[in-house]
Design an enzyme around this catalytic site. Structure first.
Site, mmCIF file in Angstrom:
data_model
loop_
_atom_site.group_PDB
_atom_site.id
_atom_site.type_symbol
_atom_site.label_atom_id
_atom_site.label_comp_id
_atom_site.label_asym_id
_atom_site.label_seq_id
_atom_site.Cartn_x
_atom_site.Cartn_y
_atom_site.Cartn_z
ATOM 1 N N HIS A 8 0.832 -1.204 0.000
ATOM 2 C CA HIS A 8 0.000 0.000 0.000
ATOM 3 C C HIS A 8 0.871 1.261 0.000
ATOM 4 C CE1 HIS A 8 -2.635 2.837 2.491
ATOM 5 N NE2 HIS A 8 -3.300 2.689 1.374
ATOM 6 N N ARG A 9 0.820 2.031 -1.078
ATOM 7 C CA ARG A 9 1.706 3.202 -1.287
ATOM 8 C C ARG A 9 3.171 2.760 -1.261
ATOM 9 N NH1 ARG A 9 -1.234 7.244 3.144
ATOM 10 N NH2 ARG A 9 -3.350 6.518 2.748
ATOM 11 N N GLU A 35 0.387 -0.766 -4.867
ATOM 12 C CA GLU A 35 -0.682 0.227 -4.985
ATOM 13 C C GLU A 35 -0.059 1.591 -4.815
ATOM 14 O OE1 GLU A 35 -3.895 2.927 -3.211
ATOM 15 O OE2 GLU A 35 -1.899 2.448 -2.468
ATOM 16 N N ASP A 37 -0.827 6.172 -5.600
ATOM 17 C CA ASP A 37 -1.850 7.206 -5.786
ATOM 18 C C ASP A 37 -1.414 8.226 -6.820
ATOM 19 O OD1 ASP A 37 -3.467 6.338 -3.433
ATOM 20 O OD2 ASP A 37 -1.628 6.870 -2.378
ATOM 21 N N HIS A 50 -0.242 10.830 -2.197
ATOM 22 C CA HIS A 50 -1.577 10.489 -1.679
ATOM 23 C C HIS A 50 -2.466 11.706 -1.454
ATOM 24 C CE1 HIS A 50 -4.575 9.645 1.473
ATOM 25 N NE2 HIS A 50 -4.700 8.492 0.837
ATOM 26 N N GLU A 110 -4.359 4.228 -8.047
ATOM 27 C CA GLU A 110 -5.567 4.879 -7.543
ATOM 28 C C GLU A 110 -5.595 6.322 -8.023
ATOM 29 O OE1 GLU A 110 -6.316 5.013 -3.248
ATOM 30 O OE2 GLU A 110 -7.885 6.490 -3.622
ATOM 31 N N LYS A 112 -6.559 9.825 -7.607
ATOM 32 C CA LYS A 112 -6.938 10.598 -6.413
ATOM 33 C C LYS A 112 -7.753 11.802 -6.848
ATOM 34 C CE LYS A 112 -5.739 8.736 -2.637
ATOM 35 N NZ LYS A 112 -6.891 8.461 -1.790
ATOM 36 N N ASP A 230 0.459 -2.077 4.499
ATOM 37 C CA ASP A 230 1.681 -1.285 4.677
ATOM 38 C C ASP A 230 2.869 -2.190 5.015
ATOM 39 O OD1 ASP A 230 0.031 0.931 4.378
ATOM 40 O OD2 ASP A 230 -0.219 1.241 6.541
HETATM 41 O O1 G3P Z 1 -6.473 1.989 -2.701
HETATM 42 C C1 G3P Z 1 -6.658 1.444 -1.421
HETATM 43 C C2 G3P Z 1 -6.473 2.479 -0.360
HETATM 44 O O2 G3P Z 1 -5.256 3.105 -0.599
HETATM 45 C C3 G3P Z 1 -7.572 3.507 -0.342
HETATM 46 O O3 G3P Z 1 -7.472 4.399 0.708
HETATM 47 O O4 G3P Z 1 -6.903 6.573 1.703
HETATM 48 O O5 G3P Z 1 -5.135 4.898 1.390
HETATM 49 O O6 G3P Z 1 -6.096 6.070 -0.560
HETATM 50 P P1 G3P Z 1 -6.351 5.533 0.822
#
Ligand code: G3P
Length: 253
Positions: A8-9, A35, A37, A50, A110, A112, A230
């Site tokens: 995640h990120r 993943e 953003d 993000h 993702e 944003k 994470d």
């Molecule tokens: O894409 C999954 C998750 O990252 C969505 O929430 O706030 O971390 O962008 P957020």
């Protein structure tokens, strides 16, 4: 099919989120997907960050939409996390795609655009995906269902996921209405019923953000298609454990 582990990120539990150190670490720790953003600079360059502003994750201030790519490149995106990451830069989408192209990762971009709805973001991202020929292993996601609709009108061959943290009466209908063919849901929304509904409609269900081992195991047991974490090393370790548990269960039947 087993659950795909997305960092995640990047490996954001151990490195500054959405930066090359976080992506490189995700690779070292054995993540299966990444993943990240996407936001758009003033001069329309897609960059990986993000928040809508640079305030939290750099030494600068202001909205990404009000800064040019060159202005963003002057910022330090690592020191806020730890001194040893000083000098880390914000990564452009192009730089990321070029790095990931020869690797085996599944990709989740993702968009944003649920707070700032960047004009043409969908077309700009699609063009880069096509340039790198990465459509097949990329899923595009957004909390903004209008953006998913726009992306779908541009491409029928790209997997699109609607993101949600809110309970919906009929999530499958919401997905169909905007042209999404996958669901990325907050962990709070995960139920056996939701998993069954998604399975029934052949809709991949991926869950964010899963950092606790007990939650990881629940996602594996329910058969989620992916998790965003994470801590990819911990998720891989628990996935291995789950796999062995399944084998033992089978052997004892
Ligand atoms: O894409 C999954 C998750 O990252 C969505 O929430 O706030 O971390 O962008 P957020």
């Amino acid at each position: 099919m087993s659950t795909t582990i997305y960092a995640h990120r990047g490996s954001s539990g151990l490195s500054p989120e959405n930066t090359m150190p976080a992506f490189q670490q995700a690779e070292q720790l054995g993540a299966e997907g990444i993943e990240t953003d996407v936001q758009l600079t003033k001069d329309k360059v897609p960059v990986l960050i993000h928040d809508e502003t640079v305030d939290r994750t750099t030494n600068g201030m202001g909205y990404v939409k009000d800064l040019t790519y060159n202005e963003l490149m002057q910022l330090d995106a690592g020191s806020w996390y730890a001194e040893r990451f000083q000098g880390t830069k914000i990564v452009s989408l192009e730089e990321f795609l070029s790095w990931i192209k020869p690797k085996d990762f599944a990709i989740n971009l993702e968009l944003k655009n649920n707070i700032v709805d960047y004009p043409n973001l969908e077309a700009i991202v699609l063009e880069q995906l096509r340039t790198f020929q990465l459509e097949e292993r990329t899923v595009i996601s957004s909390f903004n269902s209008e953006s998913i609709k726009r992306f779908r009108s541009l491409a029928s061959d790209v997997e699109l996921a609607l993101l949600s943290s809110k309970r919906m009466e009929d999530p499958l209908r919401n997905l169909t209405e905007c042209g999404a063919n996958a669901f990325h849901a907050n962990y709070r929304l995960l139920t056996k019923k939701l998993m069954q509904q998604c399975d029934h409609h052949n809709v991949p269900l991926r869950i964010y953000t899963v950092n606790r081992p007990s939650r990881m195991m629940r996602c594996y047991n329910l058969g989620c298609d992916g998790i965003f974490t994470d801590f990819p090393h911990l998720s891989m370790e628990k996935k291995e454990l789950h796999h062995h548990q399944q084998l033992r269960k089978k052997a004892s039947q």
